[in-house]
Design a protein around this motif. Structure first.
Motif, PDB file in Angstrom:
ATOM      1  N   ILE A 115       0.836  -1.202   0.000  1.00  0.00           N
ATOM      2  CA  ILE A 115       0.000   0.000   0.000  1.00  0.00           C
ATOM      3  C   ILE A 115       0.873   1.255   0.000  1.00  0.00           C
ATOM      4  CG2 ILE A 115      -1.724   1.323   1.277  1.00  0.00           C
ATOM      5  CD1 ILE A 115      -2.752  -1.308   2.408  1.00  0.00           C
ATOM      6  N   LYS A 116       0.647   2.106  -0.976  1.00  0.00           N
ATOM      7  CA  LYS A 116       1.356   3.374  -1.070  1.00  0.00           C
ATOM      8  C   LYS A 116       0.429   4.483  -0.585  1.00  0.00           C
ATOM      9  CE  LYS A 116       3.785   6.389  -4.355  1.00  0.00           C
ATOM     10  NZ  LYS A 116       4.160   6.582  -5.786  1.00  0.00           N
ATOM     11  N   LEU A 117       0.813   5.152   0.496  1.00  0.00           N
ATOM     12  CA  LEU A 117      -0.001   6.211   1.079  1.00  0.00           C
ATOM     13  C   LEU A 117       0.613   7.564   0.761  1.00  0.00           C
ATOM     14  CD1 LEU A 117      -2.189   7.383   2.935  1.00  0.00           C
ATOM     15  CD2 LEU A 117      -0.732   6.797   4.896  1.00  0.00           C
ATOM     16  N   LYS A 118      -0.234   8.472   0.281  1.00  0.00           N
ATOM     17  CA  LYS A 118       0.200   9.833  -0.001  1.00  0.00           C
ATOM     18  C   LYS A 118      -0.696  10.805   0.767  1.00  0.00           C
ATOM     19  CE  LYS A 118       1.184  10.926  -4.277  1.00  0.00           C
ATOM     20  NZ  LYS A 118       1.047  11.087  -5.751  1.00  0.00           N
ATOM     21  N   ILE A 119      -0.092  11.806   1.348  1.00  0.00           N
ATOM     22  CA  ILE A 119      -0.808  12.843   2.090  1.00  0.00           C
ATOM     23  C   ILE A 119      -0.264  14.189   1.642  1.00  0.00           C
ATOM     24  CG2 ILE A 119      -1.400  13.758   4.370  1.00  0.00           C
ATOM     25  CD1 ILE A 119      -0.638  11.079   5.564  1.00  0.00           C
ATOM     26  N   GLY A 120      -1.155  15.150   1.361  1.00  0.00           N
ATOM     27  CA  GLY A 120      -0.649  16.467   0.982  1.00  0.00           C
ATOM     28  C   GLY A 120      -1.697  17.370   0.389  1.00  0.00           C
ATOM     29  N   SER A 121      -1.235  18.312  -0.391  1.00  0.00           N
ATOM     30  CA  SER A 121      -2.124  19.299  -0.998  1.00  0.00           C
ATOM     31  C   SER A 121      -3.008  18.652  -2.062  1.00  0.00           C
ATOM     32  CB  SER A 121      -1.308  20.416  -1.642  1.00  0.00           C
ATOM     33  OG  SER A 121      -0.539  19.907  -2.734  1.00  0.00           O
ATOM     34  N   GLU A 122      -4.075  19.325  -2.401  1.00  0.00           N
ATOM     35  CA  GLU A 122      -4.993  18.799  -3.417  1.00  0.00           C
ATOM     36  C   GLU A 122      -4.286  18.622  -4.757  1.00  0.00           C
ATOM     37  OE1 GLU A 122      -9.413  19.772  -5.322  1.00  0.00           O
ATOM     38  OE2 GLU A 122      -8.397  21.263  -4.072  1.00  0.00           O
ATOM     39  N   GLU A 123      -3.426  19.556  -5.091  1.00  0.00           N
ATOM     40  CA  GLU A 123      -2.690  19.462  -6.352  1.00  0.00           C
ATOM     41  C   GLU A 123      -1.742  18.256  -6.331  1.00  0.00           C
ATOM     42  OE1 GLU A 123      -0.020  22.315  -9.297  1.00  0.00           O
ATOM     43  OE2 GLU A 123      -0.284  22.843  -7.193  1.00  0.00           O
ATOM     44  N   PHE A 124      -1.122  17.996  -5.195  1.00  0.00           N
ATOM     45  CA  PHE A 124      -0.194  16.882  -5.061  1.00  0.00           C
ATOM     46  C   PHE A 124      -0.927  15.543  -5.196  1.00  0.00           C
ATOM     47  CE2 PHE A 124       2.159  13.980  -2.038  1.00  0.00           C
ATOM     48  CZ  PHE A 124       3.215  13.732  -2.899  1.00  0.00           C
ATOM     49  N   ILE A 125      -2.115  15.447  -4.649  1.00  0.00           N
ATOM     50  CA  ILE A 125      -2.875  14.192  -4.665  1.00  0.00           C
ATOM     51  C   ILE A 125      -3.680  14.024  -5.941  1.00  0.00           C
ATOM     52  CG2 ILE A 125      -4.624  12.826  -3.475  1.00  0.00           C
ATOM     53  CD1 ILE A 125      -1.986  13.131  -1.938  1.00  0.00           C
ATOM     54  N   ASN A 126      -4.376  15.101  -6.356  1.00  0.00           N
ATOM     55  CA  ASN A 126      -5.290  14.989  -7.506  1.00  0.00           C
ATOM     56  C   ASN A 126      -4.746  15.592  -8.794  1.00  0.00           C
ATOM     57  OD1 ASN A 126      -7.187  13.759  -5.837  1.00  0.00           O
ATOM     58  ND2 ASN A 126      -8.197  15.685  -5.334  1.00  0.00           N
ATOM     59  N   GLY A 127      -3.696  16.388  -8.680  1.00  0.00           N
ATOM     60  CA  GLY A 127      -3.134  17.017  -9.873  1.00  0.00           C
ATOM     61  C   GLY A 127      -3.767  18.336 -10.223  1.00  0.00           C
ATOM     62  N   THR A 128      -4.864  18.704  -9.558  1.00  0.00           N
ATOM     63  CA  THR A 128      -5.558  19.960  -9.824  1.00  0.00           C
ATOM     64  C   THR A 128      -6.075  20.545  -8.510  1.00  0.00           C
ATOM     65  OG1 THR A 128      -7.675  18.821 -10.160  1.00  0.00           O
ATOM     66  CG2 THR A 128      -6.325  19.245 -12.120  1.00  0.00           C
ATOM     67  N   ILE A 129      -6.496  21.813  -8.577  1.00  0.00           N
ATOM     68  CA  ILE A 129      -7.126  22.463  -7.422  1.00  0.00           C
ATOM     69  C   ILE A 129      -8.524  22.885  -7.851  1.00  0.00           C
ATOM     70  CG2 ILE A 129      -7.015  24.357  -5.775  1.00  0.00           C
ATOM     71  CD1 ILE A 129      -4.026  24.470  -6.184  1.00  0.00           C
ATOM     72  N   GLU A 130      -9.537  22.258  -7.265  1.00  0.00           N
ATOM     73  CA  GLU A 130     -10.917  22.539  -7.660  1.00  0.00           C
ATOM     74  C   GLU A 130     -11.552  23.645  -6.832  1.00  0.00           C
ATOM     75  OE1 GLU A 130     -13.242  19.008  -7.668  1.00  0.00           O
ATOM     76  OE2 GLU A 130     -11.970  17.956  -9.112  1.00  0.00           O
ATOM     77  N   PHE A 140      -5.225  16.296   1.653  1.00  0.00           N
ATOM     78  CA  PHE A 140      -5.833  15.173   0.946  1.00  0.00           C
ATOM     79  C   PHE A 140      -5.025  13.905   1.189  1.00  0.00           C
ATOM     80  CE2 PHE A 140      -8.029  18.611  -0.937  1.00  0.00           C
ATOM     81  CZ  PHE A 140      -9.138  18.113  -1.589  1.00  0.00           C
ATOM     82  N   ILE A 141      -5.700  12.770   1.081  1.00  0.00           N
ATOM     83  CA  ILE A 141      -5.023  11.480   1.251  1.00  0.00           C
ATOM     84  C   ILE A 141      -5.429  10.532   0.127  1.00  0.00           C
ATOM     85  CG2 ILE A 141      -4.827  11.679   3.759  1.00  0.00           C
ATOM     86  CD1 ILE A 141      -7.257   9.895   4.045  1.00  0.00           C
ATOM     87  N   SER A 142      -4.487   9.674  -0.254  1.00  0.00           N
ATOM     88  CA  SER A 142      -4.784   8.662  -1.270  1.00  0.00           C
ATOM     89  C   SER A 142      -4.063   7.368  -0.917  1.00  0.00           C
ATOM     90  CB  SER A 142      -4.357   9.142  -2.662  1.00  0.00           C
ATOM     91  OG  SER A 142      -2.945   9.163  -2.784  1.00  0.00           O
ATOM     92  N   PHE A 143      -4.703   6.246  -1.257  1.00  0.00           N
ATOM     93  CA  PHE A 143      -4.115   4.920  -1.068  1.00  0.00           C
ATOM     94  C   PHE A 143      -3.960   4.280  -2.442  1.00  0.00           C
ATOM     95  CE2 PHE A 143      -6.020   5.919   2.969  1.00  0.00           C
ATOM     96  CZ  PHE A 143      -5.153   5.390   3.910  1.00  0.00           C
ATOM     97  N   ASN A 144      -2.723   3.943  -2.796  1.00  0.00           N
ATOM     98  CA  ASN A 144      -2.437   3.368  -4.117  1.00  0.00           C
ATOM     99  C   ASN A 144      -2.995   4.237  -5.240  1.00  0.00           C
ATOM    100  OD1 ASN A 144      -0.999   1.199  -3.053  1.00  0.00           O
ATOM    101  ND2 ASN A 144      -2.810  -0.100  -2.911  1.00  0.00           N
TER     102      ASN A 144
END
Length: 337
Positions: A115-130, A140-144
């Motif tokens: 499992i790869k966990l990432k935590i950070g800004s919206e741009e870092f996790i999603n690539g954009t800022i909505e 924001f957080i993401s798993f894999n």
């Protein structure tokens, strides 16, 4: 006597500052602080409190394993938002993080088996800022690589911030530069007065370039930050201060450490630095007059060798006593010391 003025004056000032929670790397920092005409503040963890915030989570629910992974990953970061998330899961156990990385102004990455966990800004996790109009700091957080949700964290400004900014604005040009979003911009404009001096979504490189730009304009810049994101700017500035809730937790790039609880006294410390320079200059004048008068009496033959031998070391003692007493008195005359 002249050679003793600076070390004893600055040494006493460093002692006085240390007793109040402001620790300097060396005595040269006093001279640099006295020359400052521009102050640049970081936001999160610098003018905001690390231990007073409101946090909410939005998104898919997190199971206990995911919560444990979140706690374990944020444990390795000193960023105020990471520390807030870590404290939120303080009752859970901690597990080993593999391949930990912290990307300044972006976020954290860690591996837990597959499992790869990432935590950070919206741009870092999603690539954009909505949602650019959000009034909270978001993590924001993401798993894999699949976004799970985000935390909204509302921080509070440090006690006495408004009064401190008003006092500093009388003598310094004030700026704010932050790696976070502009959610607090409308709240900060009344404090800093000039919207053009508030900068958000700045990378560590952006902060460094901003400091260099001010210096090219002939400014003597004091950078005030709190961590890794500010290291380049802290190191490049003419003088730098790290705000620390824990004095053992600070950026090694700084020239001084200020206990967070003493933040509202920053103006007093800067004033004492200026007073220290005046004390040294006046001691030079005192020592010069002492030696001129002594030479006059010696040349005219009005002093016996024994008396001259006694007066010579007394000049050193008098200068040491003078700079120590006057620097202490200067501190007591400063408001809110």
């Amino acid at each position: 006597a002249l050679a003793l003025s600076i070390p004893f004056a600055y040494g006493n000032v460093m002692r006085l500052m240390g007793k109040k929670g402001f620790f300097l790397k060396n005595s040269e920092v006093i001279e640099r602080l006295a020359k400052i005409d521009t102050i640049v503040f970081d936001k999160t963890g610098t003018i905001t409190q690390n231990d007073d915030y409101q946090m909410s989570y939005f998104g898919d629910s997190l199971n206990q394993e995911e919560q444990t992974q979140l706690k374990s990953l944020t444990r390795h970061s000193t960023h105020p938002l990471s520390m807030a998330i870590y404290k939120n899961f303080s009752e859970l156990e901690q597990i080993v993080v593999e391949e930990f990385r912290e990307l300044p102004s972006r976020g954290l990455i860690g591996q837990f088996n597959e499992i790869k966990l990432k935590i950070g800004s919206e741009e870092f996790i999603n690539g954009t800022i909505e949602n650019k109009s959000d009034t909270s700091s978001t993590v924001f957080i993401s798993f894999n690589e699949k976004t799970k949700g985000y935390f909204k964290i509302n921080t509070k400004y440090r006690s006495g911030l408004e009064e401190l900014i008003d006092e500093l604005a009388n003598d310094y040009d004030l700026h704010l530069i932050s790696g976070d979003n502009s959610s607090e911009k409308e709240n900060l404009i009344p404090l800093f007065k000039d919207e053009k001096k508030l900068h958000f979504n700045q990378s560590p490189q952006d902060k460094l370039e901003y400091i260099k730009t001010l210096q090219k304009e002939g400014r003597n810049v004091l950078m005030i930050g709190d961590g890794l994101n500010d290291a380049g700017a802290l190191n490049a500035s003419n003088a730098s201060i790290s705000i620390a809730d824990d004095v053992y937790h600070f950026s090694p790039a700084c020239d001084a450490i200020l206990e967070a609880s003493k933040f509202k006294r920053l103006s007093s410390f800067l004033k004492l630095s200026g007073s220290a320079i005046k004390v040294v200059k006046s001691s030079f004048i005192l020592s010069f007059l002492y030696n001129v008068i002594g030479m006059y009496f010696a040349v005219s033959g009005m002093l016996s060798p024994i008396i001259a031998a006694i007066l010579m070391p007394l000049s050193s003692v008098s200068v040491v006593a003078y700079v120590t007493l006057t620097s202490s008195m200067a501190a007591k005359r400063i408001k809110n010391w």
